[in-house]
Design an enzyme around this catalytic site. Sequence first.
Site, PDB file in Angstrom:
ATOM      1  N   HIS A 134       0.511  -2.047   2.866  1.00 12.14           N
ATOM      2  CA  HIS A 134       1.032  -0.701   3.149  1.00 12.14           C
ATOM      3  C   HIS A 134       0.954  -0.196   4.267  1.00 12.14           C
ATOM      4  CE1 HIS A 134      -0.250  -1.250  -1.226  1.00 12.14           C
ATOM      5  NE2 HIS A 134       0.918  -1.736  -1.778  1.00 12.14           N
ATOM      6  N   CYS A 142      11.832   7.022  11.773  1.00 12.35           N
ATOM      7  CA  CYS A 142      13.111   7.703  11.147  1.00 12.35           C
ATOM      8  C   CYS A 142      13.269   7.765   9.756  1.00 12.35           C
ATOM      9  CB  CYS A 142      13.847   8.317  12.259  1.00 12.35           C
ATOM     10  SG  CYS A 142      15.064   9.526  10.939  1.00 12.35           S
TER      11      CYS A 142
HETATM   12  P1  NAD Z   1      -7.690   2.907  -6.339  1.00 14.28           P
HETATM   13  O1  NAD Z   1      -8.191   4.369  -5.629  1.00 14.28           O
HETATM   14  O2  NAD Z   1      -7.192   2.688  -6.956  1.00 14.28           O
HETATM   15  O3  NAD Z   1      -9.028   1.632  -6.372  1.00 14.28           O
HETATM   16  C1  NAD Z   1     -10.729   1.823  -6.023  1.00 14.28           C
HETATM   17  C2  NAD Z   1     -11.082   0.654  -6.420  1.00 14.28           C
HETATM   18  O4  NAD Z   1     -12.365   1.189  -5.318  1.00 14.28           O
HETATM   19  C3  NAD Z   1     -11.528   1.294  -7.641  1.00 14.28           C
HETATM   20  O5  NAD Z   1     -12.011   0.165  -8.330  1.00 14.28           O
HETATM   21  C4  NAD Z   1     -13.016   2.129  -7.991  1.00 14.28           C
HETATM   22  O6  NAD Z   1     -13.870   1.454  -8.597  1.00 14.28           O
HETATM   23  C5  NAD Z   1     -13.473   0.703  -5.882  1.00 14.28           C
HETATM   24  N1  NAD Z   1     -14.713   1.872  -5.469  1.00 14.28           N
HETATM   25  C6  NAD Z   1     -14.596   2.572  -4.979  1.00 14.28           C
HETATM   26  N2  NAD Z   1     -15.924   3.374  -3.947  1.00 14.28           N
HETATM   27  C7  NAD Z   1     -16.478   2.307  -3.718  1.00 14.28           C
HETATM   28  C8  NAD Z   1     -17.276   0.979  -3.133  1.00 14.28           C
HETATM   29  N3  NAD Z   1     -18.120   1.960  -2.361  1.00 14.28           N
HETATM   30  N4  NAD Z   1     -17.158   0.107  -2.701  1.00 14.28           N
HETATM   31  C9  NAD Z   1     -16.903  -0.562  -3.565  1.00 14.28           C
HETATM   32  N5  NAD Z   1     -15.704  -0.316  -4.440  1.00 14.28           N
HETATM   33  C10 NAD Z   1     -15.654   0.655  -4.986  1.00 14.28           C
HETATM   34  O7  NAD Z   1      -7.150   2.219  -4.686  1.00 14.28           O
HETATM   35  P2  NAD Z   1      -6.001   0.578  -4.870  1.00 14.28           P
HETATM   36  O8  NAD Z   1      -6.439  -0.414  -5.765  1.00 14.28           O
HETATM   37  O9  NAD Z   1      -6.781   0.485  -2.994  1.00 14.28           O
HETATM   38  O10 NAD Z   1      -5.162   0.838  -5.250  1.00 14.28           O
HETATM   39  C11 NAD Z   1      -4.529   2.451  -4.676  1.00 14.28           C
HETATM   40  C12 NAD Z   1      -3.291   2.955  -3.243  1.00 14.28           C
HETATM   41  O11 NAD Z   1      -3.698   4.070  -2.728  1.00 14.28           O
HETATM   42  C13 NAD Z   1      -2.800   1.936  -2.577  1.00 14.28           C
HETATM   43  O12 NAD Z   1      -2.277   1.188  -1.784  1.00 14.28           O
HETATM   44  C14 NAD Z   1      -3.716   2.228  -1.203  1.00 14.28           C
HETATM   45  O13 NAD Z   1      -2.672   2.073  -0.061  1.00 14.28           O
HETATM   46  C15 NAD Z   1      -3.784   3.908  -1.626  1.00 14.28           C
HETATM   47  N6  NAD Z   1      -5.047   4.767  -0.483  1.00 14.28           N
HETATM   48  C16 NAD Z   1      -5.534   4.232   0.614  1.00 14.28           C
HETATM   49  C17 NAD Z   1      -6.871   4.249   1.248  1.00 14.28           C
HETATM   50  C18 NAD Z   1      -7.500   4.412   2.445  1.00 14.28           C
HETATM   51  O14 NAD Z   1      -6.440   4.152   3.566  1.00 14.28           O
HETATM   52  N7  NAD Z   1      -8.210   4.199   2.739  1.00 14.28           N
HETATM   53  C19 NAD Z   1      -6.963   5.309   0.458  1.00 14.28           C
HETATM   54  C20 NAD Z   1      -6.523   5.971  -0.992  1.00 14.28           C
HETATM   55  C21 NAD Z   1      -5.390   5.312  -1.236  1.00 14.28           C
HETATM   56 ZN    ZN Z   2      16.611   9.061  12.946  1.00 16.89          ZN
END
Ligand code: NAD
Ligand code: ZN
Length: 263
Positions: A134, A142
Amino acid sequence: MPSEDGDAMTKPDKETKEKVQKLAQWIVDSKGAAAMTGAGASVESGIPDFRGKNGLWSRYDPEEYATIFSFIEDPAKVWNMLAELIETIEGAEPNPGHKALAALESMGLLEGVITQNVDSLHQKAGSTRVLEFHGHCRSLRCQDCNKHYDDVHLYRTEHPPRCKCGGPLRPDIVFFDEQIPGAVIRESKELASDSDLMLVIGTSAVVVPAAYMPYQTKANGGRIVEINTEATALTQDADLSIFGKSGELLPMVLKAIKDLVEK
Ligand code: NAD
Ligand code: ZN
């Protein structure tokens, strides 16, 4: 010892210890293992996931702030969220889970990490093959003419920061409802299908097409192992699910591997 998100470190029960041992053996026996991480892998670094009770996503509904349509419609509004996200990310450090994955790679036991995160914490921990499904928040481009800008902090003077052409700048992330770059899909598919073991860590496994990657491994006869604090959409198809925090479980797996290889 308290972990970084403030909760007490959970003492693993007998079942968890046995599962960790099993995973350690599978990794040692594997011909090629890979990992896929989601927001949960960075929760212990202080970056909230979408379900976290506190923080960013309780104030900014992702449906309203994280789609490409919302950015095109009101880039200034979305930049209020992006600025906070970038500052949270820049203040975060890799947790023991990120470090354990980097250690596995340097021991030759992990081929690479597919991450859905945009926080660069795997690279900060020392992982070298990181496929950013992602995108990332290290640079801008831009929305209108695609020109790249290395200085991510241009948003500090105006929301949205503007390109020379007048178009709004956006981070090099993939918003919801946007295409994943073909190259990263291809390389991730290749890594997943070449691997006989896929560790799926801290992802709700519902955001597609990332959620399909573990099935590439399975389709070629490989195993899926899930590490998550709770059951997910993937649990029923996983060969092993270990429930707990990745920042605690992954260092346990690394230690069990070291004990096995040093025997
Ligand atoms: P999500 O928020 O949908 O799910 C997070 C998962 O992590 C849940 O299933 C939860 O139970 C689990 N979890 C929470 N704490 C944990 C821990 N300490 N250890 C293990 N598991 C744990 O996130 P997703 O599946 O990554 O999808 C959401 C989208 O959001 C992604 O596409 C991502 O790009 C984006 N996102 C990225 C960030 C980041 O870059 N850190 C933060 C938030 C969202
Ligand atoms: Zn431009």
